[in-house]
Design an enzyme around this catalytic site. Structure first.
Site, PDB file in Angstrom:
ATOM      1  CE1 TYR A 182       9.467  -3.551  13.388  1.00 55.40           C
ATOM      2  CE2 TYR A 182      11.518  -2.305  12.871  1.00 55.40           C
ATOM      3  CZ  TYR A 182      10.347  -2.696  13.483  1.00 55.40           C
ATOM      4  OH  TYR A 182      10.441  -2.054  14.791  1.00 55.40           O
ATOM      5  CB  SER A 226      14.587 -13.230   0.526  1.00 61.57           C
ATOM      6  OG  SER A 226      14.597 -11.759   0.778  1.00 61.57           O
ATOM      7  CE  LYS A 269      16.278  -5.649   8.610  1.00 62.07           C
ATOM      8  NZ  LYS A 269      15.000  -5.243   9.396  1.00 62.07           N
ATOM      9  CB  SER A 326      19.653   3.790   5.729  1.00 61.43           C
ATOM     10  OG  SER A 326      20.448   3.899   7.032  1.00 61.43           O
ATOM     11  CB  ALA A 327      20.430   8.113   9.444  1.00 64.57           C
ATOM     12  CB  THR A 328      23.658   4.043   6.946  1.00 68.03           C
ATOM     13  OG1 THR A 328      24.994   3.676   7.336  1.00 68.03           O
ATOM     14  CG2 THR A 328      23.272   3.749   5.501  1.00 68.03           C
ATOM     15  CE1 TYR A 372      20.503  -1.412   3.984  1.00 63.76           C
ATOM     16  CE2 TYR A 372      21.661  -0.029   5.617  1.00 63.76           C
ATOM     17  CZ  TYR A 372      20.613  -0.240   4.969  1.00 63.76           C
ATOM     18  OH  TYR A 372      19.179   0.128   5.226  1.00 63.76           O
ATOM     19  CE  LYS A 400      18.792   1.005   2.120  1.00 62.88           C
ATOM     20  NZ  LYS A 400      17.376   0.535   1.422  1.00 62.88           N
ATOM     21  CE1 TYR A 413      11.686   5.303   5.826  1.00 62.96           C
ATOM     22  CE2 TYR A 413      12.764   3.023   5.909  1.00 62.96           C
ATOM     23  CZ  TYR A 413      11.677   3.781   5.267  1.00 62.96           C
ATOM     24  OH  TYR A 413      10.901   3.465   4.493  1.00 62.96           O
ATOM     25  NE  ARG A 457      23.883   4.388  16.693  1.00 58.02           N
ATOM     26  CZ  ARG A 457      24.991   4.747  17.266  1.00 58.02           C
ATOM     27  NH1 ARG A 457      25.073   5.819  18.121  1.00 58.02           N
ATOM     28  NH2 ARG A 457      26.016   3.972  16.846  1.00 58.02           N
TER      29      ARG A 457
HETATM   30  P1  NAD Z   1      13.108  -6.456   6.115  1.00 54.45           P
HETATM   31  O1  NAD Z   1      13.987  -7.090   5.709  1.00 54.45           O
HETATM   32  O2  NAD Z   1      12.118  -6.606   7.190  1.00 54.45           O
HETATM   33  O3  NAD Z   1      11.939  -6.201   4.833  1.00 54.45           O
HETATM   34  C1  NAD Z   1      12.363  -6.233   3.508  1.00 54.45           C
HETATM   35  C2  NAD Z   1      11.554  -7.002   2.692  1.00 54.45           C
HETATM   36  O4  NAD Z   1      12.137  -6.812   1.367  1.00 54.45           O
HETATM   37  C3  NAD Z   1      11.662  -8.531   3.364  1.00 54.45           C
HETATM   38  O5  NAD Z   1      10.138  -8.642   3.618  1.00 54.45           O
HETATM   39  C4  NAD Z   1      12.148  -9.305   2.164  1.00 54.45           C
HETATM   40  O6  NAD Z   1      11.751 -10.510   1.989  1.00 54.45           O
HETATM   41  C5  NAD Z   1      11.891  -8.390   0.843  1.00 54.45           C
HETATM   42  N1  NAD Z   1      12.973  -8.463  -0.223  1.00 54.45           N
HETATM   43  C6  NAD Z   1      14.415  -8.299  -0.344  1.00 54.45           C
HETATM   44  N2  NAD Z   1      14.788  -8.576  -1.157  1.00 54.45           N
HETATM   45  C7  NAD Z   1      13.503  -8.465  -2.281  1.00 54.45           C
HETATM   46  C8  NAD Z   1      13.665  -8.720  -3.550  1.00 54.45           C
HETATM   47  N3  NAD Z   1      14.516  -8.741  -4.406  1.00 54.45           N
HETATM   48  N4  NAD Z   1      12.372  -8.785  -4.172  1.00 54.45           N
HETATM   49  C9  NAD Z   1      11.139  -8.830  -3.432  1.00 54.45           C
HETATM   50  N5  NAD Z   1      11.138  -8.911  -2.123  1.00 54.45           N
HETATM   51  C10 NAD Z   1      12.286  -8.771  -1.446  1.00 54.45           C
HETATM   52  O7  NAD Z   1      13.582  -4.912   6.420  1.00 54.45           O
HETATM   53  P2  NAD Z   1      12.911  -3.658   6.877  1.00 54.45           P
HETATM   54  O8  NAD Z   1      13.508  -3.379   8.316  1.00 54.45           O
HETATM   55  O9  NAD Z   1      11.439  -3.695   6.862  1.00 54.45           O
HETATM   56  O10 NAD Z   1      13.575  -2.345   6.077  1.00 54.45           O
HETATM   57  C11 NAD Z   1      12.814  -1.907   4.659  1.00 54.45           C
HETATM   58  C12 NAD Z   1      13.690  -1.106   4.016  1.00 54.45           C
HETATM   59  O11 NAD Z   1      13.996   0.067   4.988  1.00 54.45           O
HETATM   60  C13 NAD Z   1      14.840  -1.563   3.655  1.00 54.45           C
HETATM   61  O12 NAD Z   1      15.235  -1.105   2.426  1.00 54.45           O
HETATM   62  C14 NAD Z   1      15.862  -1.032   4.488  1.00 54.45           C
HETATM   63  O13 NAD Z   1      17.272  -1.058   3.970  1.00 54.45           O
HETATM   64  C15 NAD Z   1      15.403   0.231   5.098  1.00 54.45           C
HETATM   65  N6  NAD Z   1      16.039   0.619   6.036  1.00 54.45           N
HETATM   66  C16 NAD Z   1      15.736  -0.119   7.411  1.00 54.45           C
HETATM   67  C17 NAD Z   1      16.067   0.155   8.432  1.00 54.45           C
HETATM   68  C18 NAD Z   1      15.889  -0.472   9.830  1.00 54.45           C
HETATM   69  O14 NAD Z   1      16.399  -0.182  10.555  1.00 54.45           O
HETATM   70  N7  NAD Z   1      15.117  -1.604   9.836  1.00 54.45           N
HETATM   71  C19 NAD Z   1      16.730   1.525   8.734  1.00 54.45           C
HETATM   72  C20 NAD Z   1      16.783   2.443   7.732  1.00 54.45           C
HETATM   73  C21 NAD Z   1      16.476   1.794   6.345  1.00 54.45           C
HETATM   74  C1  UD1 Z   2      22.684  -0.043  12.784  1.00 53.07           C
HETATM   75  C2  UD1 Z   2      23.366  -0.028  11.351  1.00 53.07           C
HETATM   76  C3  UD1 Z   2      22.751   0.941  10.496  1.00 53.07           C
HETATM   77  C4  UD1 Z   2      21.395   0.963  10.248  1.00 53.07           C
HETATM   78  C5  UD1 Z   2      20.692   0.907  11.215  1.00 53.07           C
HETATM   79  C6  UD1 Z   2      19.198   0.383  11.350  1.00 53.07           C
HETATM   80  C7  UD1 Z   2      25.539  -0.801  11.871  1.00 53.07           C
HETATM   81  C8  UD1 Z   2      26.971  -0.484  12.367  1.00 53.07           C
HETATM   82  N1  UD1 Z   2      24.653   0.314  11.690  1.00 53.07           N
HETATM   83  O1  UD1 Z   2      22.740   1.246  13.047  1.00 53.07           O
HETATM   84  O2  UD1 Z   2      23.429   1.070   9.152  1.00 53.07           O
HETATM   85  O3  UD1 Z   2      21.018   1.778   9.302  1.00 53.07           O
HETATM   86  O4  UD1 Z   2      21.323  -0.208  12.335  1.00 53.07           O
HETATM   87  O5  UD1 Z   2      18.761   0.373  12.504  1.00 53.07           O
HETATM   88  O6  UD1 Z   2      25.189  -1.885  12.181  1.00 53.07           O
HETATM   89  N2  UD1 Z   2      24.446  -2.119  20.674  1.00 53.07           N
HETATM   90  C9  UD1 Z   2      24.689  -2.605  22.165  1.00 53.07           C
HETATM   91  N3  UD1 Z   2      24.462  -3.839  21.834  1.00 53.07           N
HETATM   92  C10 UD1 Z   2      24.114  -4.661  21.156  1.00 53.07           C
HETATM   93  C11 UD1 Z   2      23.666  -3.891  19.697  1.00 53.07           C
HETATM   94  C12 UD1 Z   2      23.752  -2.439  19.674  1.00 53.07           C
HETATM   95  O7  UD1 Z   2      25.323  -1.966  22.871  1.00 53.07           O
HETATM   96  O8  UD1 Z   2      23.946  -5.770  21.041  1.00 53.07           O
HETATM   97  C13 UD1 Z   2      24.558  -0.471  20.774  1.00 53.07           C
HETATM   98  C14 UD1 Z   2      25.384   0.131  19.653  1.00 53.07           C
HETATM   99  O9  UD1 Z   2      26.569   0.210  19.820  1.00 53.07           O
HETATM  100  C15 UD1 Z   2      24.752   1.377  19.262  1.00 53.07           C
HETATM  101  C16 UD1 Z   2      23.077   1.344  19.507  1.00 53.07           C
HETATM  102  O10 UD1 Z   2      23.371  -0.088  20.670  1.00 53.07           O
HETATM  103  O11 UD1 Z   2      24.988   2.395  20.068  1.00 53.07           O
HETATM  104  C17 UD1 Z   2      22.123   1.199  18.369  1.00 53.07           C
HETATM  105  O12 UD1 Z   2      22.781   0.042  17.638  1.00 53.07           O
HETATM  106  P1  UD1 Z   2      21.944  -0.894  16.557  1.00 53.07           P
HETATM  107  O13 UD1 Z   2      20.640  -1.069  16.983  1.00 53.07           O
HETATM  108  O14 UD1 Z   2      22.909  -1.693  15.895  1.00 53.07           O
HETATM  109  O15 UD1 Z   2      21.695   0.489  15.451  1.00 53.07           O
HETATM  110  P2  UD1 Z   2      23.052   1.421  14.897  1.00 53.07           P
HETATM  111  O16 UD1 Z   2      24.276   1.080  14.966  1.00 53.07           O
HETATM  112  O17 UD1 Z   2      22.615   2.747  15.148  1.00 53.07           O
END
Ligand code: NAD
Ligand code: UD1
Length: 338
Positions: free
Chosen positions: A12, A35, A85, A125-127, A149, A153, A177, A231
């Site tokens: 993504y 994957s 993730k 991640s902000a996590t 997770y 990170k 992020y 958020r």
């Molecule tokens: P995503 O799952 O869409 O993308 C990750 C990609 O990595 C996928 O295409 C997957 O096939 C590939 N992948 C996983 N393991 C692999 C491996 N061992 N070798 C090669 N490819 C591999 O996730 P995303 O949302 O695009 O997130 C990208 C990065 O950002 C991740 O590290 C995630 O932890 C971090 N991140 C995401 C979010 C979010 O909300 N989406 C928030 C904070 C941090």
């Molecule tokens: C989640 C992850 C966080 C990760 C982030 C990436 C958890 C506990 N945390 O954060 O580690 O970095 O995604 O984007 O999974 N909500 C609803 N209904 C739903 C889904 C969510 O009400 O079906 C609410 C949640 O309670 C929250 C908000 O929407 O208040 C956002 O939730 P979500 O999109 O899951 O993100 P985070 O919890 O912030």
């Protein structure tokens, strides 16, 4: 022309970042094991940019496969997105998360060392901040990781801090992020979660498109303006562009830098729901459910440091995010599957 290796570039955030890199005339190489993504992403990137990046389908944990990429290409920098993730899944199968996230990173860093590639951007991640005492969250807030997770990170961040200390020529950016949502305005690439989405925006989109019945709002009794969780949602294209800016910084031999990438604006669950309703032009059904375990009430970034040091300023608001998510979802109700 500089060459950037993007691991996880079919995912993504990775796919949106590849588009922004190509727009800025970088030569992009993608490594992904698919994957959690589809090979169709490559065609979509080509449709948007008219360029099909070189793609290696391989697992970053496999050093022999991964080495070929470094042998066959002269790489200037790496953006490492590859990893798992899903917070809930990480709690159920922690070894899978430690194995994939840590081994892929260590393998990458070994190869970067061997082939003298000295510029790295890492998706954190902000996590890592867990439940903060106050908002907005700044980069020097304490770490309070509460799940597997998040621990992967933080462990990788620690490795990067140790490695840059020992290697003064190495430049690294740790990017934390907040909540990326939205999609490219073309509607050709977007978030395509497997199964029932855990996160808010893809869940709402799937209700809107008729795949799910109604949104469950997890709690309306938080101490927030409307009782629902707040958020910092950031448009994935703004987030992707942040990577382009940070590369410019690394290429000045910055050493180690760490930035929050968020908007600084907190939106409630109802704010997001109403933005989607406006984008779709109809009401989206919901019901109030109990709070989700582990959720915090309010969570948003201070984006000041990224603004001052990178000139990072987000362009899109919550309505743009909803509009682009909806455009992607309605044009691709089954994601990348036909
Ligand atoms: P995503 O799952 O869409 O993308 C990750 C990609 O990595 C996928 O295409 C997957 O096939 C590939 N992948 C996983 N393991 C692999 C491996 N061992 N070798 C090669 N490819 C591999 O996730 P995303 O949302 O695009 O997130 C990208 C990065 O950002 C991740 O590290 C995630 O932890 C971090 N991140 C995401 C979010 C979010 O909300 N989406 C928030 C904070 C941090
Ligand atoms: C989640 C992850 C966080 C990760 C982030 C990436 C958890 C506990 N945390 O954060 O580690 O970095 O995604 O984007 O999974 N909500 C609803 N209904 C739903 C889904 C969510 O009400 O079906 C609410 C949640 O309670 C929250 C908000 O929407 O208040 C956002 O939730 P979500 O999109 O899951 O993100 P985070 O919890 O912030």
């Amino acid at each position: 022309m500089k060459t950037i290796l993007v691991t996880g570039g079919m995912g993504y955030i990775g796919s949106h970042t590849v588009v922004e890199l190509i727009n800025k005339k970088y030569n992009v190489i993608i490594v992904d094991n698919l994957s959690n993504s589809s090979v169709e992403v490559l065609n979509r990137i080509e449709k948007i940019t008219s360029i099909k990046p070189k793609f290696y389908e391989l697992d970053c944990c496999n050093i022999n496969d991964f080495k070929k990429v470094f042998i066959e290409n002269k790489i200037d920098g790496v953006i490492h997105f590859a990893g798992y993730k899903a917070v809930g899944e990480g709690e159920k199968v922690p070894l899978k998360y430690y194995d994939n996230n840590l081994i892929s990173f260590i393998t990458l860093l070994k190869l970067m060392e061997e082939y003298k590639v000295n510029n790295l951007v890492f998706s954190s991640s902000a996590t890592v901040y867990g439940q903060p005492d106050t908002n907005p969250i700044k980069e020097d807030f304490p770490f309070r990781v509460v799940n597997t997770y998040g621990r992967t990170k933080l462990m990788i961040e620690d490795m990067i801090r140790d490695y840059t200390k020992a290697n003064p020529n190495f430049n690294a950016a740790i990017l934390r992020y907040f909540n990326p949502i939205g999609a490219h305005s073309s509607g050709l690439i977007g978030e395509d979660p497997n199964g029932i989405p855990n996160n808010l925006a893809p869940y709402i989109s799937q209700v809107a498109v008729g795949k799910l019945e109604k949104l469950g709002v997890f709690g309306n009794d938080y101490d927030t303006k409307d009782g629902t969780g707040v958020r910092d949602y950031i448009h994935v294209v703004d987030l992707a562009y942040g990577h382009v800016l940070v590369l410019d910084k690394l290429f000045t031999n910055s050493g180690l830098v760490t930035y929050n990438l968020g908007t600084g604006v907190g939106c409630s669950v109802f704010d997001v729901l109403h933005a989607f309703e406006k984008a779709c032009g109809f009401t989206i059904p919901y019901e109030i459910k109990p709070r989700r375990a582990g959720d915090v009430a309010i969570y948003y970034a201070s984006p000041e440091k990224a603004y001052k040091e990178l000139g990072f300023k987000t362009k899109y608001d919550i309505f743009d995010m909803a509009k682009d998510s909806w455009n992607w979802q309605k044009n691709n109700p089954n994601g990348y599957k036909k």
